[in-house]
Design an enzyme around this catalytic site. Sequence first.
Site, PDB file in Angstrom:
ATOM      1  N   TYR A  84       0.811  -1.215   0.000  1.00 55.11           N
ATOM      2  CA  TYR A  84       0.000   0.000   0.000  1.00 55.11           C
ATOM      3  C   TYR A  84       0.849   1.272   0.000  1.00 55.11           C
ATOM      4  O   TYR A  84       0.567   2.217  -0.698  1.00 55.11           O
ATOM      5  CB  TYR A  84      -0.909   0.024   1.228  1.00 55.11           C
ATOM      6  CG  TYR A  84      -1.845  -1.162   1.298  1.00 55.11           C
ATOM      7  CD1 TYR A  84      -3.177  -1.019   0.939  1.00 55.11           C
ATOM      8  CD2 TYR A  84      -1.403  -2.412   1.708  1.00 55.11           C
ATOM      9  CE1 TYR A  84      -4.045  -2.102   0.988  1.00 55.11           C
ATOM     10  CE2 TYR A  84      -2.256  -3.500   1.764  1.00 55.11           C
ATOM     11  CZ  TYR A  84      -3.581  -3.341   1.404  1.00 55.11           C
ATOM     12  OH  TYR A  84      -4.429  -4.408   1.440  1.00 55.11           O
ATOM     13  N   SER A 123      -3.809  11.331  -1.130  1.00 50.76           N
ATOM     14  CA  SER A 123      -4.852  10.398  -1.511  1.00 50.76           C
ATOM     15  C   SER A 123      -6.133  11.189  -1.693  1.00 50.76           C
ATOM     16  O   SER A 123      -6.209  12.360  -1.353  1.00 50.76           O
ATOM     17  CB  SER A 123      -5.025   9.348  -0.418  1.00 50.76           C
ATOM     18  OG  SER A 123      -5.448   9.959   0.773  1.00 50.76           O
ATOM     19  N   ILE A 124      -7.128  10.538  -2.244  1.00 52.18           N
ATOM     20  CA  ILE A 124      -8.429  11.175  -2.394  1.00 52.18           C
ATOM     21  C   ILE A 124      -9.219  10.880  -1.129  1.00 52.18           C
ATOM     22  O   ILE A 124      -9.453   9.731  -0.784  1.00 52.18           O
ATOM     23  CB  ILE A 124      -9.115  10.692  -3.681  1.00 52.18           C
ATOM     24  CG1 ILE A 124      -8.314  11.246  -4.876  1.00 52.18           C
ATOM     25  CG2 ILE A 124     -10.568  11.160  -3.724  1.00 52.18           C
ATOM     26  CD1 ILE A 124      -8.578  10.558  -6.171  1.00 52.18           C
ATOM     27  N   ASN A 137      -8.163   2.623  -2.619  1.00 56.01           N
ATOM     28  CA  ASN A 137      -8.551   1.509  -1.772  1.00 56.01           C
ATOM     29  C   ASN A 137      -9.723   1.929  -0.901  1.00 56.01           C
ATOM     30  O   ASN A 137      -9.574   2.800  -0.048  1.00 56.01           O
ATOM     31  CB  ASN A 137      -7.372   1.111  -0.873  1.00 56.01           C
ATOM     32  CG  ASN A 137      -7.648  -0.149  -0.074  1.00 56.01           C
ATOM     33  OD1 ASN A 137      -7.975  -1.180  -0.638  1.00 56.01           O
ATOM     34  ND2 ASN A 137      -7.537  -0.051   1.243  1.00 56.01           N
ATOM     35  N   GLU A 138     -10.886   1.362  -1.151  1.00 55.57           N
ATOM     36  CA  GLU A 138     -12.059   1.625  -0.318  1.00 55.57           C
ATOM     37  C   GLU A 138     -12.306   3.122  -0.145  1.00 55.57           C
ATOM     38  O   GLU A 138     -12.558   3.593   0.952  1.00 55.57           O
ATOM     39  CB  GLU A 138     -11.899   0.964   1.065  1.00 55.57           C
ATOM     40  CG  GLU A 138     -11.594  -0.523   0.981  1.00 55.57           C
ATOM     41  CD  GLU A 138     -11.632  -1.223   2.334  1.00 55.57           C
ATOM     42  OE1 GLU A 138     -11.979  -0.579   3.335  1.00 55.57           O
ATOM     43  OE2 GLU A 138     -11.326  -2.430   2.378  1.00 55.57           O
ATOM     44  N   ASP A 176     -16.742  -3.674  -0.653  1.00 51.96           N
ATOM     45  CA  ASP A 176     -17.835  -4.641  -0.590  1.00 51.96           C
ATOM     46  C   ASP A 176     -19.002  -4.132   0.251  1.00 51.96           C
ATOM     47  O   ASP A 176     -19.599  -4.884   1.013  1.00 51.96           O
ATOM     48  CB  ASP A 176     -17.285  -5.973  -0.023  1.00 51.96           C
ATOM     49  CG  ASP A 176     -18.251  -7.139  -0.227  1.00 51.96           C
ATOM     50  OD1 ASP A 176     -19.007  -7.108  -1.209  1.00 51.96           O
ATOM     51  OD2 ASP A 176     -18.251  -8.065   0.615  1.00 51.96           O
ATOM     52  N   GLU A 178      -8.298  -7.948  -1.251  1.00 49.40           N
ATOM     53  CA  GLU A 178      -8.052  -8.341   0.146  1.00 49.40           C
ATOM     54  C   GLU A 178      -9.098  -9.407   0.462  1.00 49.40           C
ATOM     55  O   GLU A 178     -10.250  -9.258   0.074  1.00 49.40           O
ATOM     56  CB  GLU A 178      -8.288  -7.184   1.136  1.00 49.40           C
ATOM     57  CG  GLU A 178      -7.250  -6.094   1.128  1.00 49.40           C
ATOM     58  CD  GLU A 178      -7.596  -4.931   2.090  1.00 49.40           C
ATOM     59  OE1 GLU A 178      -8.552  -5.041   2.892  1.00 49.40           O
ATOM     60  OE2 GLU A 178      -6.900  -3.901   2.008  1.00 49.40           O
TER      61      GLU A 178
END
Length: 546
Positions: A87, A119-120, A155-156, A196, A257
């Site tokens: 990451y 990051s966003i 990521n998420e 998810d 993941e």
Amino acid sequence: MKISLFATASIGALCAATTALAIDPLVIKGSKFFNEKTGEQFYFKGIAYQPRTGLKGDSPDALADTVGCKRDVELFKDLGINSIRVYEVDYNKNHDTCMKLLSDAGIYLLLDMPSPKYSINRLDPYWDHDTMGHWAAKVDAFSKYDNLAAWIAGNEVANDKDTTSSAAFVKAAVRDMKAYLKTKGLKTPIGYADNDDMDIRMNLINYFNCGSEETRVDFYGINIYRWCGDETDFKTSGFADVTKNMTDYKIPSLLTEFGCNKIRPRTFPDVKSLYGSDMNSVFSGGIMYEFTEEDNEYGIVKVSYGNPKVEKTGDYDNLKKVYSGLSTKGVKMSDYKPGGKDSVCPKVSDMWEVKSDVLPPTPSAARCKCMMDSLGCTLKSTTLSTTEGKILGEAIGNICGLTSCNEISSNTSKGGYGNYAACSAVERSAWAINQNYINTRYLQCTIDGVETTIIKSPKESDTDVCLIQKDDMGNIAAPLSPYDDDTTDSSSDEDDSDSKSGSSSSNKKSSSSSSSSSASANAKPLFGLAQLVAASGAIAVMLSAF
Ligand SMILES: *[C@@H]1O[C@H](CO)[C@@H](O)[C@H](O)[C@H]1NC(C)=O
Ligand SMILES: *[C@@H]1O[C@H](CO)[C@@H](O)[C@H](O)[C@H]1NC(C)=O
């Protein structure tokens, strides 16, 4: 420097040597990955690798810890994995030793583009030239390695129905980073990893695979924690539904993941389905979360930075057992006929606050600099302390309550993006201060607690010139037409805390290794200015040239 001299001096010999040893390149055809050389289908049999214990300083980078790499690559070989997902790295450090060890062991790298400072932010999303510049620097630092398999652009990031607007900025980032890779002649695929969430998962899956080719991801990742223990099965865990959902998907999907830790010891029952006939015609394998034991207790080894010692937990052998028992073959590239469909872009709804056919603009350092040069009242310094950032954030909130700040802000559900919306938080703040100055008929430039300055004759007198500057990809973007401002009172919009989303979220990992959110929970969304309040670290490195 030494290396490049050596390489030019004996380029023939080196080439011969590297072709013999090099790891085979991977390619995507349809919804599958293949080994380009052998034509065999490729399944990621991976593990998430982000050691945190024993870290000195605040920039975790396991791929720069040669002691740790030597220690862990031996274990990766023992486990029989073929990939790791990392990451965070510091692109200023040297990664040659670790990347060579990994490559020699046949291990590919999936690397996240963002870092916590760049990051966003899901609560206050924007995409600007500083962020893009840092991602591009990471691309530059890692693209030379033959075992770099894929990039992950987020990521998420959007993780529930209240944060979907962030997806627009991630997709803009995907578009721009794909274009950036292209200018460098690179074909490394870029994907996204979702969380998810029941409410928004299908919208995300569709959104990142819809619209023009240049804006879509190359593969899609799902971070999934649904399957807990041996009492659950393919159906009852929900894995069957997730698999069905991805069946006609046009691009590869994988589990970026996986692995619940609610029931111990962990026996990884999901592995058999993932690589077996339940899922192996749909998914390209996955990444078990995670290698090292940390506060959130998902690890299979206890290690510390710079220390060669290893202590395996009982789950180490359990994972080794399931991973080493796999013999998934898949299809041959030459026999495979892709058949997936483009997804239909999701419509704006309670669960989706993004107008799918308009993306945030490509950042333009030149446009923002031009705007800064046009201001008659501006910030004295573009580097702010945390306190100054907080004061400024509040002041801008007040200014933009009184006057339209659409030129520096966005409304994703309208597809509305201001001409300076892709400028940095500091630049947008300066724009707002100047707006206030104009509104007060050039009386009020001061902000209590932040140093401002009046520029008697700004370098740039015509802001129309700013709108025809090149963007960071070298294109001249058409000026954006202003969008309507039908809501000035934003407080009423934020009151939809009626139901907490996500019945599936109960199994989720408790502490995130996510590189994509450094937001403070109570920061009020305001044009990216929460970043000023929340992440003082980001402010120190403002306005770096792209
Ligand atoms: C996806 O799966 C869910 C069940 O989890 C189902 O209700 C939905 O209809 C599926 N959607 C598609 C597009 O397959
Ligand atoms: C964005 O536009 C929509 C549609 O007009 C509106 O309902 C919403 O309140 C706006 N959001 C913000 C933050 O202004």
